[in-house]
Design an enzyme around this catalytic site. Structure first.
Site, PDB file in Angstrom:
ATOM      1  N   SER A  87       0.799  -1.216   0.000  1.00 13.70           N
ATOM      2  CA  SER A  87       0.000   0.000   0.000  1.00 13.70           C
ATOM      3  C   SER A  87       0.835   1.271   0.000  1.00 13.70           C
ATOM      4  O   SER A  87       0.469   2.265  -0.597  1.00 13.70           O
ATOM      5  CB  SER A  87      -0.921   0.020   1.226  1.00 13.70           C
ATOM      6  OG  SER A  87      -0.162  -0.019   2.415  1.00 13.70           O
ATOM      7  N   CYS A  88       1.994   1.258   0.687  1.00 12.66           N
ATOM      8  CA  CYS A  88       2.697   2.527   0.861  1.00 12.66           C
ATOM      9  C   CYS A  88       3.986   2.629   0.072  1.00 12.66           C
ATOM     10  O   CYS A  88       4.556   3.690  -0.030  1.00 12.66           O
ATOM     11  CB  CYS A  88       3.005   2.773   2.339  1.00 12.66           C
ATOM     12  SG  CYS A  88       4.360   1.789   2.983  1.00 12.66           S
ATOM     13  N   GLY A  89       4.485   1.524  -0.478  1.00 13.87           N
ATOM     14  CA  GLY A  89       5.734   1.607  -1.214  1.00 13.87           C
ATOM     15  C   GLY A  89       6.906   1.873  -0.299  1.00 13.87           C
ATOM     16  O   GLY A  89       6.825   1.723   0.906  1.00 13.87           O
TER      17      GLY A  89
END
Length: 295
Positions: free
Chosen positions: A136-138
């Site tokens: 989701s956030c990298g």
């Protein structure tokens, strides 16, 4: 420039391991709930290990763990290494293989090892704070656009590509038609490369938008396409700073998205010389930076 096509067969785009079946209950109107079977986008951890030279000996070490949709794992690893600045060309890689020496049953198929060329030096201390990622956030922890540009982003060309409005309007439908994973599960992001004439060249899907882009860039790297100066990138979701950084690392001048960009993404795009288009749907779109490439 000559463009090379990957096989766009949906069976190749969407490996069987990329989705799972689940028994659910469907409710319509006031019910009753009816048992049914549904397809879910698979999500499993992928451990990326690297092999490198140190003091004349070959060493191996875990670099990152990311949650991803299984499939195209070698491309994901290659794209991750490139967009994070560890490698810059295909020649920096000796190869990427499923890791043969896993110790736990659940690790089988979920660990890959990238063997780096002998001239590649890896500063693990400097990288340590960056390399826990999630779908989701990298990659988190980036605090400076200048630092990212210095480590991994080439200068984007100021001569093109040039993209007509009519071509932009066609891109979302071409993406939707080719998105086998989303069609089956409704739960996968997509990244796709197009020619300036709107021809779809390559598409990859994943539960994580960053992973989908790393897979595309990794596939292009392994095919010898980089830099992608004459390609158009379309992503299915929103545009974050990390997506702009990854696209710039691959030399992409035009990044279009079905969703909205963030403020930091646009700051980065302005700095890198990248054109960013948002809300590309229903024959409309917004131009956020470097609109000279559109016309």
């Amino acid at each position: 420039m000559t463009f090379f096509k990957f096989n766009m067969d949906p069976a190749i785009l969407l490996p069987a391991a990329s989705y799972e079946f689940a028994t659910i209950q469907k409710v319509s109107g006031n019910g009753p709930a009816v048992p049914a079977s549904d397809q879910l986008a698979a999500e499993e951890p992928l451990e990326i290990r690297v092999g490198y030279e140190a003091d004349g000996l070959r060493q191996h070490r875990t670099l990152s763990v990311t949650m991803r949709t299984p499939g195209h794992d070698e491309e994901l690893a290659a794209g991750f290494l490139l967009t994070e600045g560890l490698i810059h060309t295909k020649a920096d890689l000796l190869g990427i293989i499923p890791c043969p020496d896993v110790k736990k049953e659940e690790e089988a198929g979920n660990v890959v090892r990238a063997e780096l060329a002998a001239h590649i030096e890896v500063d693990f201390a400097a990288l340590e704070r960056h390399f826990y990622t999630s779908s989701s956030c990298g990659v988190c922890g980036k605090t400076s656009i200048d630092a990212v540009r210095t480590t991994s982003c080439p200068v984007l060309p100021t001569t093109g590509p040039h993209l007509r409005y009519a071509v932009v309007h066609q891109l979302p439908e071409k993406l939707r038609v080719a998105q086998a994973g989303f069609e089956q599960t409704g739960g996968q992001h997509a990244s796709a490369l197009f020619t300036p004439e709107g021809e779809l060249l390559l598409l990859r899907e994943d539960v994580g938008r960053h992973n989908a882009l790393d897979k595309v860039i990794g596939a292009a790297l392994l095919a010898g396409w980089l830099p992608l100066h004459q390609h158009i990138l379309l992503v299915s979701g929103r545009v974050s700073f990390e997506l702009v950084q990854k696209a710039a690392a691959a030399g992409i001048g035009i990044l279009a998205a079905v969703g909205a960009p963030s403020s930091l993404a646009i700051q980065a795009a302005e700095s890198f010389g990248m054109t960013v288009l948002g809300f590309v749907r229903n024959e409309r779109f917004n131009i956020y930076s470097h609109g000279w490439r559109l016309g």
